[in-house]
Design a protein around this motif. Structure first.
Motif, mmCIF file in Angstrom:
data_model
loop_
_atom_site.group_PDB
_atom_site.id
_atom_site.type_symbol
_atom_site.label_atom_id
_atom_site.label_comp_id
_atom_site.label_asym_id
_atom_site.label_seq_id
_atom_site.Cartn_x
_atom_site.Cartn_y
_atom_site.Cartn_z
ATOM 1 N N GLU A 111 15.913 60.348 -30.771
ATOM 2 C CA GLU A 111 15.475 62.025 -30.185
ATOM 3 C C GLU A 111 13.203 61.445 -30.507
ATOM 4 O O GLU A 111 12.859 62.307 -30.566
ATOM 5 C CB GLU A 111 15.666 63.052 -30.846
ATOM 6 N N THR A 112 13.593 60.687 -31.767
ATOM 7 C CA THR A 112 12.440 60.889 -32.127
ATOM 8 C C THR A 112 12.428 59.029 -32.776
ATOM 9 O O THR A 112 10.878 58.742 -32.825
ATOM 10 C CB THR A 112 11.906 61.292 -33.268
ATOM 11 N N GLU A 113 12.843 58.708 -31.850
ATOM 12 C CA GLU A 113 12.978 56.930 -32.105
ATOM 13 C C GLU A 113 12.774 55.980 -30.909
ATOM 14 O O GLU A 113 13.043 56.876 -29.860
ATOM 15 C CB GLU A 113 13.990 56.156 -32.621
ATOM 16 N N TYR A 114 11.693 55.096 -30.726
ATOM 17 C CA TYR A 114 12.071 54.867 -28.854
ATOM 18 C C TYR A 114 12.335 53.442 -29.320
ATOM 19 O O TYR A 114 11.880 52.796 -31.007
ATOM 20 C CB TYR A 114 10.363 54.740 -28.866
ATOM 21 N N GLU A 115 11.649 52.258 -28.716
ATOM 22 C CA GLU A 115 11.949 50.957 -28.861
ATOM 23 C C GLU A 115 11.283 50.458 -27.467
ATOM 24 O O GLU A 115 11.641 51.173 -26.977
ATOM 25 C CB GLU A 115 13.615 50.083 -28.811
ATOM 26 N N MET A 116 10.663 49.276 -27.767
ATOM 27 C CA MET A 116 9.994 48.146 -26.862
ATOM 28 C C MET A 116 10.871 47.591 -26.076
ATOM 29 O O MET A 116 11.391 46.480 -27.132
ATOM 30 C CB MET A 116 8.590 47.844 -26.902
ATOM 31 N N GLU A 117 11.040 47.671 -24.976
ATOM 32 C CA GLU A 117 12.137 46.856 -24.065
ATOM 33 C C GLU A 117 11.255 45.830 -23.138
ATOM 34 O O GLU A 117 10.503 45.958 -21.755
ATOM 35 C CB GLU A 117 13.136 47.351 -23.177
#
Length: 237
Positions: A111-117
């Motif tokens: 919900e509050t976490e992202y990652e750069m793929e």
């Protein structure tokens, strides 16, 4: 006796009794509170009149590259993020596109976490043959080339490179971006005018010349017999 005179007498008496520091500190504290209250009142009136939109950090992510680099810029292109950076090439014979650019897709993992793929650099706008040739030529003839800016405006993606010591020594690659951001086509490497900031004024400045100068006892500049500019003893009039 007026209120101001009364206050001054109190200050003078306090100074005479050795309490100047406390009096000055108290007065400054009171003035600070009044100023803060007035500022808050003004800000509330501004918000009521114009509304507001607050900015907040949604998440923090790490971007990983193959080599150690100095990040320069990042820009959204369609559904992808184009990340630009500079690396120290060392003994390598040539600089490759992947030594300067990386493509990423922002992926939400929580919900509050992202990652750069990271996305492969094939079959996209960075693999255009004309761009690859212009890119290779740039680093071949200008050994000290550095990426300085990435931006997307007016339907174009712009990548600015510093190729010399002067600020105007730049080379700008540009691509056309479709309205939906899905189609990106390379244009050329002559986008210097596209990357420039808009003029600071909506009128054109005209410099005065010798014809506008009036000599004599009171030398001055005559502008259309309307404005007269002179400097006397260092004062501009």
């Amino acid at each position: 006796m007026s209120e101001q005179q009364t206050e001054e007498n109190i200050v003078d008496q306090a100074v005479a009794e050795g309490g100047a520091y406390e009096v000055i500190r108290k007065r400054l504290s009171e003035q600070g509170k009044k100023l803060k209250q007035q500022t808050q009142t003004l800000n509330e009136a501004r918000l009521t009149e114009f509304g507001s939109s607050e900015m907040a950090v949604a998440a923090r992510v790490r971007v990983r590259t193959e080599n150690n680099c100095v990040a320069r810029d990042i820009v959204q292109v369609g559904e992808l993020l184009l990340f630009g950076y500079n690396v120290f090439i060392g003994l390598k014979k040539e600089t490759r596109i992947e030594d300067v650019f990386s493509l990423f897709r922002l992926k939400k993992t929580h919900e509050t976490e992202y990652e750069m793929e990271q996305q492969p650099l094939d079959n996209n706008f960075l693999t255009n043959t004309s761009f690859q040739n212009d890119f290779a030529e740039l680093y071949r003839y200008y050994k000290q080339t550095q990426l300085v800016e990435l931006t997307a405006k007016n339907g174009k993606l712009l990548a600015g490179f510093q190729i010399g010591d002067r600020l105007e020594d730049i080379r700008v690659f540009r691509w056309a971006i479709s309205a939906d951001g899905k189609q990106i086509d390379y244009i050329d490497n002559r986008g210097e005018r596209d990357i420039q900031l808009p003029p600071a004024f909506d009128f054109e400045w005209q410099e005065t010349t010798r014809d506008d100068a009036v000599n004599g006892r009171h030398p001055h500049i005559n502008i259309l017999d309307t404005v007269f500019v002179e400097t006397i003893n260092g004062d501009l009039t």
